[in-house]
Design a protein around this motif. Structure first.
Motif, short mmCIF file in Angstrom:
data_model
loop_
_atom_site.label_atom_id
_atom_site.label_comp_id
_atom_site.label_asym_id
_atom_site.label_seq_id
_atom_site.Cartn_x
_atom_site.Cartn_y
_atom_site.Cartn_z
N ASP A 118 38.52 34.84 39.78
CA ASP A 118 37.97 33.52 39.47
C ASP A 118 38.62 33.04 38.17
OD1 ASP A 118 36.28 31.57 38.18
OD2 ASP A 118 34.70 32.11 39.60
N PRO A 119 39.22 31.85 38.17
CA PRO A 119 39.90 31.39 36.96
C PRO A 119 38.98 31.25 35.75
CG PRO A 119 40.30 29.88 38.81
CD PRO A 119 39.33 30.92 39.28
N SER A 120 37.71 31.00 35.98
CA SER A 120 36.80 30.81 34.84
C SER A 120 36.32 32.13 34.24
CB SER A 120 35.60 29.95 35.23
OG SER A 120 34.85 30.58 36.23
N THR A 121 36.29 33.21 35.03
CA THR A 121 35.80 34.49 34.52
C THR A 121 36.90 35.55 34.38
OG1 THR A 121 35.30 35.39 36.70
CG2 THR A 121 33.54 34.11 35.61
N GLY A 122 37.98 35.37 35.14
CA GLY A 122 39.04 36.38 35.15
C GLY A 122 38.69 37.60 35.99
N ARG A 123 37.55 37.55 36.66
CA ARG A 123 37.10 38.66 37.51
C ARG A 123 37.10 38.22 38.97
NH1 ARG A 123 33.01 42.42 34.97
NH2 ARG A 123 32.13 42.35 37.04
N PRO A 124 37.28 39.15 39.90
CA PRO A 124 37.21 38.77 41.31
C PRO A 124 35.84 38.15 41.63
CG PRO A 124 38.08 40.99 41.08
CD PRO A 124 37.59 40.57 39.73
N TRP A 125 35.83 37.20 42.56
CA TRP A 125 34.57 36.54 42.91
C TRP A 125 33.67 37.45 43.76
CZ3 TRP A 125 34.17 36.49 48.08
CH2 TRP A 125 35.33 36.40 48.85
N CYS A 126 34.21 38.49 44.36
CA CYS A 126 33.44 39.36 45.25
C CYS A 126 32.90 40.58 44.50
CB CYS A 126 34.34 39.82 46.40
SG CYS A 126 33.56 41.00 47.51
N PRO A 127 31.58 40.79 44.51
CA PRO A 127 31.01 41.95 43.81
C PRO A 127 31.49 43.29 44.37
CG PRO A 127 29.27 40.68 44.90
CD PRO A 127 30.56 39.94 45.11
N ASP A 128 31.79 43.35 45.68
CA ASP A 128 32.29 44.60 46.26
C ASP A 128 33.68 44.94 45.72
OD1 ASP A 128 30.00 44.94 47.83
OD2 ASP A 128 30.86 43.85 49.53
N VAL A 129 34.48 43.93 45.49
CA VAL A 129 35.81 44.15 44.90
C VAL A 129 35.67 44.60 43.45
CG1 VAL A 129 37.99 43.05 44.23
CG2 VAL A 129 37.00 42.60 46.49
N ILE A 130 34.77 43.99 42.72
CA ILE A 130 34.53 44.40 41.33
C ILE A 130 34.15 45.88 41.28
CG2 ILE A 130 33.00 44.10 39.33
CD1 ILE A 130 32.94 41.07 40.09
N ALA A 131 33.29 46.30 42.21
CA ALA A 131 32.85 47.71 42.25
C ALA A 131 34.00 48.64 42.63
CB ALA A 131 31.70 47.87 43.23
N ALA A 132 34.88 48.22 43.54
CA ALA A 132 35.94 49.09 44.04
C ALA A 132 37.17 49.15 43.14
CB ALA A 132 36.37 48.63 45.44
N LEU A 133 37.41 48.13 42.35
CA LEU A 133 38.62 48.10 41.53
C LEU A 133 38.82 49.32 40.65
CD1 LEU A 133 39.36 44.43 40.45
CD2 LEU A 133 40.91 46.03 41.56
N ALA A 181 50.24 48.05 47.00
CA ALA A 181 50.28 46.65 46.61
C ALA A 181 48.85 46.13 46.59
CB ALA A 181 51.12 45.86 47.60
N PHE A 182 48.51 45.41 45.53
CA PHE A 182 47.21 44.76 45.44
C PHE A 182 47.44 43.28 45.75
CE2 PHE A 182 44.57 47.65 42.40
CZ PHE A 182 44.88 48.76 43.16
N ILE A 183 46.86 42.81 46.85
CA ILE A 183 47.05 41.45 47.34
C ILE A 183 45.73 40.69 47.21
CG2 ILE A 183 47.63 40.04 49.36
CD1 ILE A 183 50.00 41.73 48.38
N GLU A 184 45.79 39.53 46.57
CA GLU A 184 44.60 38.68 46.46
C GLU A 184 44.55 37.74 47.65
OE1 GLU A 184 44.26 36.81 42.62
OE2 GLU A 184 44.14 38.75 41.61
#
Length: 133
Positions: free
Chosen positions: A35-50, A66-69
């Motif tokens: 997310d451009p405003s937070t710099g964090r992925p918008w998905c909570p599951d992705v935040i947990a897995a990163l 490869a990490f693909i958005e």
């Protein structure tokens, strides 16, 4: 091996650039875009897995990944999203494993969402041969 964040994904898995003379796997992590405003992925599951993915693929001797958005939430939800349509990715995060099988590059396994959070399962997925997946 370092994580590849600027990987140019081809149109299909069979066009992935894997060495013809190697059985080395190549991994693609399909992740929610930051997310451009937070710099964090918008998905909570992705935040947990990163943290699991970053630790796994930045370790000494780890395979290429490869990490693909996949896009921001509105574009991800579109059924025509290229990752949904061409790569059969319906959840974020998705970790797919590709290998040469009979001379052709094929997906040989994947972990989705909470499966990535299981450290033992993730390690087995990364280190085992595709025959045992």
């Amino acid at each position: 091996m370092p994580i590849i964040t600027d990987y140019k994904l081809p149109n299909s898995a069979d066009a992935l650039d894997l060495p013809a003379d190697s059985n080395s796997p190549f991994f693609i992590a399909f992740l929610a875009s930051r997310d451009p405003s937070t710099g964090r992925p918008w998905c909570p599951d992705v935040i947990a897995a990163l943290p699991y993915l970053e630790a796994t693929f930045s370790a000494e001797g780890s395979p290429r990944a490869a990490f693909i958005e996949v896009g921001q939430r509105p574009e991800w939800r579109d059924p025509r999203n290229v990752y949904r349509a061409k790569w059969n990715v319906n959840n974020t995060p998705t970790l797919a494993r590709y290998e040469r099988v009979d001379g052709k590059v094929k997906e040989v396994g994947r972990l989705v969402e909470a499966e990535i959070l299981d450290s033992k399962r993730l390690k087995n997925f990364i280190t085992s041969s595709s025959a045992s997946l």
